[in-house]
Design an enzyme around this catalytic site. Structure first.
Site, short mmCIF file in Angstrom:
data_model
loop_
_atom_site.label_atom_id
_atom_site.label_comp_id
_atom_site.label_asym_id
_atom_site.label_seq_id
_atom_site.Cartn_x
_atom_site.Cartn_y
_atom_site.Cartn_z
N CYS A 76 0.91 -1.27 -0.17
CA CYS A 76 0.07 0.00 0.11
C CYS A 76 0.73 1.41 0.20
O CYS A 76 0.54 2.27 -0.64
CB CYS A 76 -1.04 -0.10 1.16
SG CYS A 76 -1.22 -1.61 2.04
N ARG A 135 7.24 -11.06 5.52
CA ARG A 135 6.90 -10.81 7.16
C ARG A 135 7.36 -12.12 7.95
O ARG A 135 7.19 -12.98 7.68
CB ARG A 135 5.22 -10.55 7.21
CG ARG A 135 4.80 -9.49 6.59
CD ARG A 135 3.20 -9.44 6.83
NE ARG A 135 2.63 -8.78 5.62
CZ ARG A 135 1.19 -8.74 5.40
NH1 ARG A 135 0.35 -9.45 6.22
NH2 ARG A 135 0.89 -7.81 4.33
N GLN A 157 0.74 -10.99 -2.95
CA GLN A 157 -0.40 -10.72 -2.86
C GLN A 157 -0.98 -10.29 -4.20
O GLN A 157 -0.47 -9.49 -4.80
CB GLN A 157 -0.70 -9.38 -1.88
CG GLN A 157 -0.42 -9.72 -0.49
CD GLN A 157 -0.75 -8.56 0.50
OE1 GLN A 157 0.06 -7.47 0.08
NE2 GLN A 157 -1.22 -8.72 1.49
N ASP A 175 -2.65 -7.98 -5.10
CA ASP A 175 -3.06 -6.56 -4.67
C ASP A 175 -3.57 -5.37 -5.51
O ASP A 175 -3.12 -5.58 -6.69
CB ASP A 175 -1.85 -5.87 -3.90
CG ASP A 175 -2.11 -5.32 -2.37
OD1 ASP A 175 -3.41 -5.14 -2.19
OD2 ASP A 175 -1.28 -5.12 -1.68
N HIS A 231 -5.32 -1.32 -5.33
CA HIS A 231 -5.52 -0.11 -4.61
C HIS A 231 -6.66 0.83 -5.05
O HIS A 231 -5.98 1.26 -6.36
CB HIS A 231 -4.58 0.52 -3.69
CG HIS A 231 -3.93 -0.30 -2.61
ND1 HIS A 231 -2.57 -0.84 -2.94
CD2 HIS A 231 -4.37 -0.62 -1.40
CE1 HIS A 231 -2.22 -1.57 -2.03
NE2 HIS A 231 -3.17 -1.53 -1.01
N LYS A 284 -14.50 -3.36 6.78
CA LYS A 284 -13.98 -4.65 5.56
C LYS A 284 -14.91 -5.47 5.45
O LYS A 284 -15.85 -5.66 6.11
CB LYS A 284 -12.71 -4.86 6.02
CG LYS A 284 -12.66 -5.64 7.45
CD LYS A 284 -11.31 -6.31 7.56
CE LYS A 284 -11.24 -6.94 8.89
NZ LYS A 284 -10.09 -7.82 9.00
N HIS A 332 -8.44 -1.39 -0.26
CA HIS A 332 -7.65 -2.44 -0.38
C HIS A 332 -8.40 -3.63 -0.77
O HIS A 332 -9.33 -3.91 -0.23
CB HIS A 332 -6.85 -2.76 0.89
CG HIS A 332 -6.19 -1.56 1.78
ND1 HIS A 332 -4.83 -1.35 1.78
CD2 HIS A 332 -6.81 -0.51 2.36
CE1 HIS A 332 -4.60 -0.43 2.47
NE2 HIS A 332 -5.54 0.09 3.09
ZN LIG Z 1 -3.09 -2.60 0.81
#
Ligand SMILES: [Zn+2]
Ligand SMILES: [Zn+2]
Length: 646
Positions: free
Chosen positions: A337, A366, A384, A386, A388, A472, A518
């Protein structure tokens, strides 16, 4: 009298001092028999706790996660009691309920517990359970609590108590057994009808390798013997479907101690599978107006301090990377992000240009404790899917619906039919911990609920489960064994636009903050493929599977014809291979069945002479003979029927 609000919104009056069980009785005797735990004003209570004020009450049976939690938490007390009866010098530490059962970490000194002891522990637990002992909570002073455990030389409980404040320390008694405990029990031990000790393993005190090693004893319990039997059957089936086992057999991924724990290596077949999944999503995303971006695997430490991720991951994750230059520090990225925020910040936007949707298959790192690592579901580096979305508050509604459409398309194309959704909102009471204006929160929460409703999702609403930065929607997929996995997620965020000072020029010519969404339909490629493996038992949808067709010549004589069939299939973009081993056809069929290759084409003299293939379908058997073109249209039709248009 007090007023009790029930989950359906109805309000009933009861005499002051009534407890959860009696409230249940007033609804129905059947409910009262099944209620095993309760929450009052969002706080877990005992079913016997006297209610002295107005408030909202939720009752739980074993069918609900909260009920299971109380059941397994209570069972952990009985486990500790049984262990203490066999090992009087044992030092008990902590024993929580987990997703499937419970465990207790104990210091056995020089003693050990092994599998042969499990049955004795189970029997002892059931013997204690039959005593129908009530769980009773009592407050103790810090001094009394310390005295008890000091007298037992139990430094672990002493350490726990030292970190608690006087006045908030409680013990739970049942039978002649006492344990430090915060509460949340079933009414009495006799509800525990079936117990299984599942394993024992080493675990460090407080998960820290510098501390003493303890023995962690895992168990599970049920209110009915039949439920335990079913659970054990499921466990057997789950072993067969374990993605770690299937991933190895199907040559999809591997781990290397040299490369490092928790860092998956994708083998050619697995990498190709991932690529197909990525391309599938990229195609749909393109249609949905996303733009692909690419960002580096590291970023300056300052970037994550700005985003707040350093506070969350910094200390407990991979440590900053130093460079020859003093004071220069980089971090392996724990999230994509912040990078995407800076992409947004690259140029000014007017409201007419929004929404912007930046997508990236972004790899993040991580640190997970080695004991927490598990195949592809808990790893230290993962990618991910991912994206945004940066939009105006008014666009949230439409954007949310569009993301749900995308997620549903993904699930449908992969034959995940059993999924549920959870809408996580602010808690009804304290709202000071949430960032963003009440008005915006309301807008976002309504947008999520409306979208979930309109799209016909099977969803539950959980108050107090929202992140501090926004509400969320999470998608939970049930695998073939009925186990729930969290996959796709859609989150609204008011925090990062603030921290990165993102803005756009509105119709009023003023600068405004965009809202950020997200979203990741798969969640992560690693986790998704793991769940897909366990869901399908390795039998992937036809469009995705590594090899769609295997050609089996019945002898060397038909090798050339087999190669010809292979080329024709490959020209039609069908993934195929020839089994040219010098093996009997029966053996080749068995191997192809085991490798879960959907179609087997058997070719011999008749097939070669007439330009045919004899088709077998995995798990189904003989389908008869087809011309090569007929077979190509058959397989293409099947692919198109599962992979619908987005
Ligand atoms: Zn994010
Ligand atoms: Zn307890």
């Amino acid at each position: 009298m007090i007023q009790i609000t029930l989950p359906d919104g109805s309000i009933k009056e009861f005499p002051k001092g009534i407890n959860a069980i009696d409230v249940a009785k007033s609804i129905s005797e059947g409910l009262a028999r099944n209620v095993i735990s309760a929450k009052f004003n969002e706080k877990t209570i005992e079913t016997t706790t006297a209610l002295n004020e107005n408030g909202s009450l939720t009752l739980y049976t074993f069918n609900e996660p909260e009920g299971k939690k109380a059941f397994w938490h209570s069972s952990a007390h009985v486990l500790a009691q049984a262990i203490t009866s066999f090992y009087p010098n044992v030092k008990l530490t902590i024993g929580p309920a987990i997703d499937n059962g419970f465990y207790y970490d104990v210091d056995l000194g020089d003693d050990t517990i092994s599998e042969k002891d499990f049955i004795d522990i189970e029997n002892k637990m059931l013997e204690f359970a039959r005593g129908k002992h009530e769980f009773k909570m009592r407050e103790v002073s810090k001094q009394d609590a310390l005295n008890l455990y000091k007298s037992q030389n139990n430094q672990y409980k002493v350490e726990l108590i030292e970190n608690l404040n006087d006045g908030e320390i409680t013990f739970c008694d049942h039978s002649d057994f006492t344990d430090l405990c915060r509460g949340g029990h079933i009414p009495n031990t006799s509800l525990i009808k079936a117990v299984k000790i599942t394993s024992a393993a080493g675990a460090y005190w407080r998960g820290d390798e510098k501390n003493n090693q303890l023995t962690r004893i895992y168990g599970i319990s049920f209110p009915k013997q039949k439920m335990l039997t079913e659970y054990l059957e499921l466990l057997e089936e789950a072993k067969k479907r374990d993605h770690r086992k299937l991933g190895k057999e199907l040559e999809l991924f591997a781990f290397s101690a040299k490369v490092g724990q928790g860092l998956p290596l994708w083998l050619p077949k697995g990498a190709a599978l991932r690529e197909r999944l990525e391309n599938f999503l990229k195609k749909a995303q393109k249609k949905a107006g996303y733009e692909m971006v690419v960002t580096p695997h590291i970023g300056q430490k300052e970037l994550y301090v700005t985003s707040g991720h350093y506070a969350k991951y910094g200390e407990d994750s991979f440590q900053p990377i130093k460079t020859p230059k003093e004071d220069e520090e980089f971090l392996l990225k724990p999230m994509n992000c912040p990078h995407h925020c800076e992409i947004y910040n690259n140029k000014p936007y007017s409201y007419k240009e929004l929404p912007k949707r930046f997508a990236e298959f972004g790899t993040v790192y991580r640190y997970e404790q080695s004991g927490e690592l598990h195949g592809l579901t808990r790893v230290r580096g993962f990618t991910q899917d991912d994206a945004h979305i940066f939009c105006t508050p008014d666009q949230l509604d439409t954007e949310f619906k569009a993301v749900i459409d995308l997620v549903l398309y993904v699930f449908k194309s992969l034959s995940f039919e059993n999924f549920t959704a959870q809408v996580s909102l602010r808690s009804k009471e304290k709202s000071d911990k949430y960032i963003g204006s009440d008005e915006n929160w309301e807008k976002a929460e309504n947008a999520i609920i409306n979208a979930a409703k309109e799209k016909g999702l099977d969803y539950v609403v959980e108050y107090g489960e929202a992140a501090f930065y926004g509400p969320k929607l999470d998608f939970m997929v049930k695998d073939a064994l009925g186990r729930s996995w969290q996959l796709g997620t859609i989150q609204v965020d008011y925090n990062l636009p603030e921290r990165f000072d993102l803005n756009y020029k509105g119709a009023d010519n003023q600068l405004h903050r965009p809202v950020m969404i997200h979203r990741a339909p798969f969640g992560s490629m690693e986790r998704f493929i793991a769940v897909l493996l366990e869901h399908t038992g390795g039998k992937f949808p036809l469009w995705l599977t590594p090899e769609q067709v295997i050609i089996l010549p019945i002898s060397e004589k038909y090798q050339i014809y087999a190669e010809k069939v292979l080329h024709l299939l490959e020209n039609s973009e069908i993934r195929a291979l020839v089994d040219d081993r010098n093996e009997k056809t029966g053996r080749k069929i068995r191997d192809a069945e085991m490798n879960k290759i959907p179609f087997m084409l058997i070719v011999g003299e008749q097939e070669e002479n007439e330009g045919l293939v004899s088709v077998r379908k995995q798990g189904e058997g003989d389908l008869g003979t087809f011309t090569i073109n007929e077979f190509i249209s058959k397989i293409n039709n099947e692919i198109n029927s599962t992979l619908e248009k987005f």
